[in-house]
Design a protein around this motif. Structure first.
Motif, PDB file in Angstrom:
ATOM      1  N   TYR A   1       0.847  -1.185   0.000  1.00  0.00           N
ATOM      2  CA  TYR A   1       0.000   0.000   0.000  1.00  0.00           C
ATOM      3  C   TYR A   1       0.879   1.231   0.000  1.00  0.00           C
ATOM      4  O   TYR A   1       1.724   1.394   0.891  1.00  0.00           O
TER       5      TYR A   1
ATOM      6  N   SER B   1      -5.067  -5.428  -9.362  1.00  0.00           N
ATOM      7  CA  SER B   1      -5.126  -4.371  -8.366  1.00  0.00           C
ATOM      8  C   SER B   1      -6.538  -4.204  -7.820  1.00  0.00           C
ATOM      9  O   SER B   1      -7.528  -4.357  -8.544  1.00  0.00           O
TER      10      SER B   1
ATOM     11  N   TYR C   1      -7.033  -1.310  -5.952  1.00  0.00           N
ATOM     12  CA  TYR C   1      -6.989   0.095  -5.546  1.00  0.00           C
ATOM     13  C   TYR C   1      -8.125   0.826  -6.262  1.00  0.00           C
ATOM     14  O   TYR C   1      -8.027   1.170  -7.440  1.00  0.00           O
TER      15      TYR C   1
ATOM     16  N   CYS D   1      -3.179  11.359  -1.200  1.00  0.00           N
ATOM     17  CA  CYS D   1      -4.473  10.704  -1.404  1.00  0.00           C
ATOM     18  C   CYS D   1      -5.550  11.366  -0.556  1.00  0.00           C
ATOM     19  O   CYS D   1      -6.641  11.685  -1.049  1.00  0.00           O
TER      20      CYS D   1
END
Length: 316
Positions: A97, A161, A163, A228
């Motif tokens: 991560y 992924s 994400y 983020c």
């Protein structure tokens, strides 16, 4: 709330500090000698948000059990506090991560009782081509070595992924390119690796662990998480869509989600996206750069994605 200007200043300072640091290494001659003999009790522990890391951890445990070990296996949140002397060999698994081992899992690993020459090994999972997965695996071994463990191997494993920001921002094809992973070849690598770690442990054969210089290390953890969070907003539970299953609370490793109130403590949040990914209805709301983030459960359902299971774990 942190501004973009503050973020840029902090990031520049972090990069300068990181660039000046030496790359640590765990050379065999600098470590304690590995405890000799065939391990009898194994601990396989992982941190998993959408199941990829868990799948490989369960497979490692299965291999070890077939080799005659008594194995305790589970997510670190379920395993809880480990008692001294509870295992003869340790395997830890983590997703990558933000180019590193998540902080919550690093903290837990550092709580393990001091080991005296116990063989330890690591595996990491990463989406698509991944990013900084080798050094992430090194980090796992470094932490366990600090607790007295002796490295006996590590492996990196690719999957599709999860994400959620990526496909939510329109990069669907980038994700689906790897929808075939993990496959049987991936699982066979895990089986061979798990057996090999046991063999090296029995021989007392330690592994050298030397980090690679990687620019992604400069952006790992804090800088990427702050960016983020800076671009994220509207993070809460839409109670009209919520069915009260509690998946979001269970997935959050820092207890930032309050299901009853329909709120998320965004200061405490560490942007792992487990709450969004595991919500079955889309009630967990999050925007990224003004676009609604669609979680893994909904994305995989819409794309008819079926994740393969190792044959020995199917139906378990």
């Amino acid at each position: 709330m942190q501004t973009r200007r503050d973020f840029v200043k902090e990031t520049a300072a972090a990069l300068a500090a990181t660039a000046a640091c030496a790359i640590p290494a765990l050379a065999a001659d600098a470590r304690k000698k590995m405890r000799a003999g065939r391990p009898l009790r194994g601990l396989v522990v992982w941190y998993s948000q959408t199941g990829n890391t868990e799948r490989h951890g369960r497979l490692v445990a299965n291999v070890w059990e077939k080799k005659g070990l008594t194995v305790t296996a589970g997510d670190y949140r379920d395993v809880g506090q480990v008692k001294p002397g509870a295992f003869d060999i340790l395997m830890a698994g983590s997703p990558v991560y933000y180019y590193e081992v998540p902080e919550n899992f690093r903290t837990w690993l550092r709580s393990i009782p001091v080991m005296d020459g116990t063989p330890v090994a690591a595996f990491v999972t990463c989406g698509g081509e991944g990013g900084n997965q080798y050094n992430t695996a090194c980090t796992l071994l470094e932490i366990m070595s600090e607790r007295g463990g002796v490295p006996a191997g590590m492996i990196t494993l690719n999957n599709m992924s999860t994400y959620a920001v990526t496909w939510s921002m329109g990069n669907r094809e980038r994700i689906l390119k790897y929808r075939h992973l993990p496959d049987e070849a991936t699982f066979e690598r895990v089986r061979v690796f798990a057996a090999g770690v046991l063999d090296r442990a029995e021989r007392g054969e330690a592994s050298d662990v030397v980090r690679k210089r990687n620019m992604q290390d400069l952006f790992s953890g804090g800088p990427s998480i702050k960016l983020c969070k800076l671009l994220t907003g509207n993070h809460h539970i839409n109670q009209k869509e919520c069915i009260g299953c509690g998946a979001c609370e269970k997935a959050c490793p820092v207890k930032a989600v309050n299901l009853a109130a329909g709120t998320v403590n965004t200061d405490r949040c560490i942007a792992r996206l487990g709450c969004v990914n595991n919500c079955p209805t889309g009630a967990m709301t999050m925007d990224f750069m003004g676009k609604r983030v669609r979680g893994w459960k909904l994305f995989s359902r819409d794309e008819k994605i079926m994740i393969r299971e190792p044959k020995e774990l199917a139906g378990r």
